[in-house]
Design a protein around this motif. Structure first.
Motif, PDB file in Angstrom:
ATOM      1  N   GLN A 111       9.428  42.421  68.435  1.00  0.00           N
ATOM      2  CA  GLN A 111       9.985  41.480  69.407  1.00  0.00           C
ATOM      3  C   GLN A 111      10.216  40.085  68.820  1.00  0.00           C
ATOM      4  O   GLN A 111      10.588  39.169  69.552  1.00  0.00           O
ATOM      5  CB  GLN A 111       9.042  41.345  70.613  1.00  0.00           C
ATOM      6  CG  GLN A 111       8.915  42.601  71.450  1.00  0.00           C
ATOM      7  CD  GLN A 111       7.908  42.402  72.564  1.00  0.00           C
ATOM      8  OE1 GLN A 111       6.696  42.451  72.350  1.00  0.00           O
ATOM      9  NE2 GLN A 111       8.401  42.138  73.766  1.00  0.00           N
ATOM     10  N   ILE A 112       9.999  39.935  67.519  1.00  0.00           N
ATOM     11  CA  ILE A 112      10.145  38.626  66.879  1.00  0.00           C
ATOM     12  C   ILE A 112      11.197  38.733  65.784  1.00  0.00           C
ATOM     13  O   ILE A 112      11.104  39.581  64.899  1.00  0.00           O
ATOM     14  CB  ILE A 112       8.811  38.144  66.281  1.00  0.00           C
ATOM     15  CG1 ILE A 112       7.704  38.163  67.343  1.00  0.00           C
ATOM     16  CG2 ILE A 112       8.965  36.743  65.698  1.00  0.00           C
ATOM     17  CD1 ILE A 112       6.324  37.902  66.789  1.00  0.00           C
ATOM     18  N   GLU A 113      12.195  37.877  65.854  1.00  0.00           N
ATOM     19  CA  GLU A 113      13.252  37.832  64.849  1.00  0.00           C
ATOM     20  C   GLU A 113      13.347  36.430  64.256  1.00  0.00           C
ATOM     21  O   GLU A 113      12.875  35.463  64.847  1.00  0.00           O
ATOM     22  CB  GLU A 113      14.607  38.224  65.454  1.00  0.00           C
ATOM     23  CG  GLU A 113      14.684  39.665  65.905  1.00  0.00           C
ATOM     24  CD  GLU A 113      16.064  40.036  66.441  1.00  0.00           C
ATOM     25  OE1 GLU A 113      16.978  39.159  66.385  1.00  0.00           O
ATOM     26  OE2 GLU A 113      16.227  41.169  66.908  1.00  0.00           O
ATOM     27  N   VAL A 114      13.971  36.357  63.084  1.00  0.00           N
ATOM     28  CA  VAL A 114      14.217  35.079  62.425  1.00  0.00           C
ATOM     29  C   VAL A 114      15.713  34.952  62.180  1.00  0.00           C
ATOM     30  O   VAL A 114      16.361  35.893  61.726  1.00  0.00           O
ATOM     31  CB  VAL A 114      13.448  34.980  61.089  1.00  0.00           C
ATOM     32  CG1 VAL A 114      13.876  33.736  60.309  1.00  0.00           C
ATOM     33  CG2 VAL A 114      11.950  34.974  61.337  1.00  0.00           C
ATOM     34  N   ALA A 115      16.274  33.801  62.504  1.00  0.00           N
ATOM     35  CA  ALA A 115      17.673  33.502  62.222  1.00  0.00           C
ATOM     36  C   ALA A 115      17.741  32.199  61.432  1.00  0.00           C
ATOM     37  O   ALA A 115      17.126  31.201  61.824  1.00  0.00           O
ATOM     38  CB  ALA A 115      18.472  33.372  63.519  1.00  0.00           C
ATOM     39  N   VAL A 116      18.456  32.219  60.327  1.00  0.00           N
ATOM     40  CA  VAL A 116      18.639  31.009  59.535  1.00  0.00           C
ATOM     41  C   VAL A 116      19.698  30.147  60.218  1.00  0.00           C
ATOM     42  O   VAL A 116      20.801  30.607  60.517  1.00  0.00           O
ATOM     43  CB  VAL A 116      19.057  31.345  58.090  1.00  0.00           C
ATOM     44  CG1 VAL A 116      19.389  30.077  57.312  1.00  0.00           C
ATOM     45  CG2 VAL A 116      17.945  32.127  57.398  1.00  0.00           C
TER      46      VAL A 116
END
Length: 404
Positions: A249-254
């Protein structure tokens, strides 16, 4: 003439007593900005504890201005000069890392602002929660190392843990007032100074290049963590414990512009984001006033029409393997976070000292995670033992890297 006593109404409408703050790491970036807020609102806040590791001269100046009950220097070499500098003031000087946890628990602070760096922040975190004090947390390592233990302790004591990190503050702000299920959260990352640098050139980057963060002004250790993107990995682990979410449920976006500080996606597909300038005063003050919002003086007013184009991209976990390592650690649980943090602290220190290359930082972490058997982390004593073992393992491996 009879003595005039205040009426019941007057007693209950008198000016409120300022919230008492223990600012741990007051000479660092977060600590100094916390004191900016105290300085701006002396009727609302009083700093009763200030602390530093080695920067005793700055601590002395802060203590002379804010007159805390206690000034604590962790490095005992600087205790005597600090005592001499503050001898004319009603400020008690304490020294030693163990003393900081004791004063955190024993002082009359309502809220503990933990702005310490590294494993050193964990004992005061635990001390604050044990004493039933609200914790405004910037020391992400407390949750990386022992997130399950810390959050269970907070739950058992009925104490709030309010995040200071801009990304986690953004998530909290998006969640406040919501009761709908969360599908996922998206933590944004600037990408650091090497976002556009070819992967093959990372081997030879200098300390000066790694410390040149394009958006945020931070201490050396967290700036290097941002350059490797492990800082974002730490924030992923931190988010899991703060908000009770799974790794999926956790994403990273630059997001190089650092305008959108993070986002929440709800069950119906709606996205909420918190936007603003890259200034830590806002998340710090929000942590101190949560769930209220107060006016915040700022030299820079945010404007959508002036911030330009905003874009987002996938993080490159091959180029920045530390981020992928952090996700794996989150999945594994147990003592893996403690090993990760200790190995990284040793590796970053070695890189800053010119003893290893930038790309060796991830190698040191991987070596320690592979070499040290998995274990559970049920208490503080186990955390200390694991931390010490991982540091020894990392130091031995670093010594071998130096002999190349």
């Amino acid at each position: 003439m009879p003595i005039q006593t205040p009426s019941v109404t007057e007693r209950f409408t008198a000016a409120p007593v300022p919230k008492r703050l223990a600012v741990l790491g007051s000479t660092g970036s977060i600590g100094r900005q916390t004191l900016d807020i105290v300085r701006h609102r002396p009727e609302k806040f009083r700093a009763v504890v200030l602390s530093t590791n080695t920067r005793w001269e700055l601590l002395a100046r802060q203590a002379a201005e804010f007159l805390p009950d206690y000034a604590v220097v962790a490095d005992e070499r600087f205790a005597e000069p600090l005592r001499r500098a503050l001898a004319h003031l009603p400020v008690k000087v304490l020294s030693g890392s163990g003393e900081l946890a004791r004063v955190t628990a024993g002082c009359d602070a309502d809220t503990v602002v933990n702005a310490l760096v590294g494993f050193a922040g964990l004992p005061p975190t635990v001390a604050a929660l044990e004493a039933g004090k609200t914790l405004a947390l910037a020391n992400k390592e407390s949750l990386v190392v022992a997130g399950e233990y810390v959050m269970e302790l907070a739950r058992r004591k009925g104490v709030e843990v309010v995040p200071i990190d801009s990304e986690h503050s953004a998530i909290l702000q998006c969640l406040t007032g919501e009761s709908s299920p969360v599908r996922k959260i998206i933590l944004t990352a600037s990408g650091g100074p090497f976002r556009r640098l070819p992967a093959g050139e990372l081997e030879n980057v200098t300390v000066e290049q790694a410390l040149a963060h394009p958006k945020w002004e931070m201490g050396a250790k967290i700036t290097i963590d941002s350059a490797t993107m492990l800082n974002k990995g730490f924030e992923v682990i931190e988010a899991r414990w703060l908000f009770g979410l799974g790794a999926s449920q956790i994403e990273v976006a630059v997001h190089p512009q650092a305008v959108v500080h993070s986002l929440v996606e709800f069950a119906d597909g709606a996205l909420k984001a918190q936007l603003g300038t890259p200034d830590m005063h806002l998340p710090i003050q929000y942590a101190l006033t949560y769930p209220e919002r107060w006016e915040l003086p700022s030299d820079e007013e945010f404007s959508l029409t002036r911030c330009g184009e905003l874009f987002f991209e996938e993080p490159d976990t091959e180029k920045f393997p530390a981020l992928g390592i952090a996700f794996n650690v989150l999945e594994s649980g147990g003592d893996r976070g403690c090993v990760l943090n200790a190995a990284n602290e040793e590796a970053v220190q070695a890189f800053l000292a010119g003893r290893i290359r930038f790309t060796d930082i991830a190698r040191v972490i991987t070596h320690c995670l592979d070499r040290i058997p998995y274990g559970e982390l049920p208490d503080m004593e186990t955390a200390r033992e694991c931390n010490a073992l991982a540091r020894r393992t990392a130091a031995d491996y670093i010594a071998g890297l130096q002999g190349r």
